[in-house]
Write a protein that holds these residues in place. Sequence first.
Motif, PDB file in Angstrom:
ATOM      1  N   PHE A  73       1.073  -1.266  -0.095  1.00  0.00           N
ATOM      2  CA  PHE A  73       0.063  -0.359   0.043  1.00  0.00           C
ATOM      3  C   PHE A  73       0.940   1.395  -0.048  1.00  0.00           C
ATOM      4  N   TYR A  74       1.780   1.425   0.728  1.00  0.00           N
ATOM      5  CA  TYR A  74       2.640   2.150   1.186  1.00  0.00           C
ATOM      6  C   TYR A  74       3.538   2.780  -0.170  1.00  0.00           C
ATOM      7  N   MET A  75       4.215   1.309  -0.900  1.00  0.00           N
ATOM      8  CA  MET A  75       4.533   1.894  -2.105  1.00  0.00           C
ATOM      9  C   MET A  75       3.958   1.949  -2.886  1.00  0.00           C
ATOM     10  N   LYS A  76       2.613   1.989  -3.365  1.00  0.00           N
ATOM     11  CA  LYS A  76       2.062   2.353  -4.318  1.00  0.00           C
ATOM     12  C   LYS A  76       1.205   3.980  -4.146  1.00  0.00           C
ATOM     13  N   GLN A  77       1.622   4.309  -3.097  1.00  0.00           N
ATOM     14  CA  GLN A  77       0.586   5.253  -2.464  1.00  0.00           C
ATOM     15  C   GLN A  77       1.640   6.444  -2.433  1.00  0.00           C
ATOM     16  N   ILE A  78       2.983   6.335  -1.955  1.00  0.00           N
ATOM     17  CA  ILE A  78       3.372   7.513  -1.714  1.00  0.00           C
ATOM     18  C   ILE A  78       4.758   7.440  -2.133  1.00  0.00           C
ATOM     19  N   LYS A  79       5.315   8.204  -2.952  1.00  0.00           N
ATOM     20  CA  LYS A  79       6.472   8.574  -3.831  1.00  0.00           C
ATOM     21  C   LYS A  79       7.855   8.047  -3.019  1.00  0.00           C
ATOM     22  N   ILE A  80       8.310   7.071  -3.082  1.00  0.00           N
ATOM     23  CA  ILE A  80       9.887   7.081  -2.025  1.00  0.00           C
ATOM     24  C   ILE A  80      10.981   7.747  -3.440  1.00  0.00           C
ATOM     25  N   ASN A  81      11.850   8.787  -2.223  1.00  0.00           N
ATOM     26  CA  ASN A  81      12.883   8.784  -3.083  1.00  0.00           C
ATOM     27  C   ASN A  81      14.245   8.749  -2.855  1.00  0.00           C
ATOM     28  N   GLU A  82      14.202   8.146  -2.039  1.00  0.00           N
ATOM     29  CA  GLU A  82      15.305   7.305  -1.263  1.00  0.00           C
ATOM     30  C   GLU A  82      15.386   5.592  -1.938  1.00  0.00           C
ATOM     31  N   PRO A  83      16.368   4.760  -2.567  1.00  0.00           N
ATOM     32  CA  PRO A  83      16.164   3.717  -2.757  1.00  0.00           C
ATOM     33  C   PRO A  83      16.482   3.040  -2.068  1.00  0.00           C
ATOM     34  N   ILE A  84      17.709   2.901  -0.951  1.00  0.00           N
ATOM     35  CA  ILE A  84      17.506   2.708   0.058  1.00  0.00           C
ATOM     36  C   ILE A  84      16.458   1.507   0.734  1.00  0.00           C
ATOM     37  N   LEU A  86      13.215   2.003  -0.845  1.00  0.00           N
ATOM     38  CA  LEU A  86      12.717   0.816  -1.515  1.00  0.00           C
ATOM     39  C   LEU A  86      12.948  -0.803  -1.175  1.00  0.00           C
ATOM     40  N   VAL A  87      14.153  -0.243  -1.078  1.00  0.00           N
ATOM     41  CA  VAL A  87      15.230  -1.964  -1.112  1.00  0.00           C
ATOM     42  C   VAL A  87      14.824  -2.612  -0.253  1.00  0.00           C
ATOM     43  N   GLN A  88      14.747  -1.545   0.933  1.00  0.00           N
ATOM     44  CA  GLN A  88      13.888  -2.899   2.077  1.00  0.00           C
ATOM     45  C   GLN A  88      12.604  -3.002   2.507  1.00  0.00           C
ATOM     46  N   TYR A  89      11.531  -2.048   1.657  1.00  0.00           N
ATOM     47  CA  TYR A  89      10.588  -2.664   0.976  1.00  0.00           C
ATOM     48  C   TYR A  89      10.511  -3.949   0.569  1.00  0.00           C
ATOM     49  N   TYR A  90      11.026  -3.974  -0.522  1.00  0.00           N
ATOM     50  CA  TYR A  90      11.018  -5.354  -1.040  1.00  0.00           C
ATOM     51  C   TYR A  90      11.825  -6.713  -0.781  1.00  0.00           C
ATOM     52  N   ASN A  91      12.342  -6.182  -0.047  1.00  0.00           N
ATOM     53  CA  ASN A  91      13.241  -7.528   0.777  1.00  0.00           C
ATOM     54  C   ASN A  91      12.093  -7.821   2.059  1.00  0.00           C
ATOM     55  N   TYR A  92      11.728  -7.110   2.500  1.00  0.00           N
ATOM     56  CA  TYR A  92      10.489  -7.534   3.693  1.00  0.00           C
ATOM     57  C   TYR A  92       9.536  -8.516   3.081  1.00  0.00           C
ATOM     58  N   ILE A  93       8.742  -7.681   1.622  1.00  0.00           N
ATOM     59  CA  ILE A  93       8.177  -8.325   1.081  1.00  0.00           C
ATOM     60  C   ILE A  93       8.370  -9.833   0.540  1.00  0.00           C
ATOM     61  N   GLY A  94       9.553 -10.258   0.248  1.00  0.00           N
ATOM     62  CA  GLY A  94      10.621 -11.230   0.019  1.00  0.00           C
ATOM     63  C   GLY A  94      10.107 -12.027   0.930  1.00  0.00           C
ATOM     64  N   LEU A  95      10.732 -11.445   2.789  1.00  0.00           N
ATOM     65  CA  LEU A  95      10.540 -12.207   3.463  1.00  0.00           C
ATOM     66  C   LEU A  95       9.136 -13.025   3.545  1.00  0.00           C
ATOM     67  N   CYS A  96       8.273 -12.241   3.410  1.00  0.00           N
ATOM     68  CA  CYS A  96       6.647 -12.347   3.944  1.00  0.00           C
ATOM     69  C   CYS A  96       6.522 -14.058   2.475  1.00  0.00           C
ATOM     70  N   TYR A  97       7.046 -13.734   1.724  1.00  0.00           N
ATOM     71  CA  TYR A  97       6.675 -14.602   0.231  1.00  0.00           C
ATOM     72  C   TYR A  97       7.475 -15.852   1.217  1.00  0.00           C
ATOM     73  N   GLN A  98       8.626 -15.589   1.405  1.00  0.00           N
ATOM     74  CA  GLN A  98       9.472 -16.514   1.545  1.00  0.00           C
ATOM     75  C   GLN A  98       9.284 -17.627   2.914  1.00  0.00           C
ATOM     76  N   SER A  99       8.701 -16.886   3.693  1.00  0.00           N
ATOM     77  CA  SER A  99       7.948 -17.865   5.117  1.00  0.00           C
ATOM     78  C   SER A  99       6.793 -18.331   4.687  1.00  0.00           C
ATOM     79  N   VAL A 100       6.466 -18.202   3.922  1.00  0.00           N
ATOM     80  CA  VAL A 100       5.085 -19.171   3.397  1.00  0.00           C
ATOM     81  C   VAL A 100       5.389 -19.534   1.796  1.00  0.00           C
TER      82      VAL A 100
END
Length: 156
Positions: A73-84, A86-100
């Motif tokens: 939700f926040y990745m789509k709603q907010i323009k993130i200026n810092e790539p770091i 965004l990378v953390q967001y992607y890593n956390y989402i990947g971790l969630c999918y990996q966990s299931v």
Amino acid sequence: MFEIYLILVTCFLLPICFLITNNLIYIYHQLKSLKQIEETTNPMNIDNKHILYIAKIYIHRKKWLDCITILEFYMKQIKINEPIILVQYYNYIGLCYQSVNIYKIATKYYLKAYNKAPFIKQTLKNLANIYKLSGDTESASKIYYQLNGLNENKDI
């Protein structure tokens, strides 16, 4: 004899009380932070560090869908200026999918994180781990080789 019994019981109960107290303090801080975030008038004005903190809470509580939902939700709603961030967001989402055990989608998010910032060690570790879990040992060894190269360059 009674004194020895009391000493033994105390020695047994003190570590348990310590652990319970630490967990209660941790839960209190989590609830306090969530309440502060909840009281914000505009949910779009929540700072990225608070969103990442909420994601960590959801990951710790194993609420994978909640974590994925809030980060997406926040990745789509907010323009993130810092790539770091965004990378953390992607890593956390990947971790969630990996966990299931949804490795293909986890790989997709880890690759997105890798494409944004290819020299972050945590992303490389996550990517190598997901390749290893998926059975793609060739790609995993390439990532491990790249990770070792980063570690050697750090020592120089």
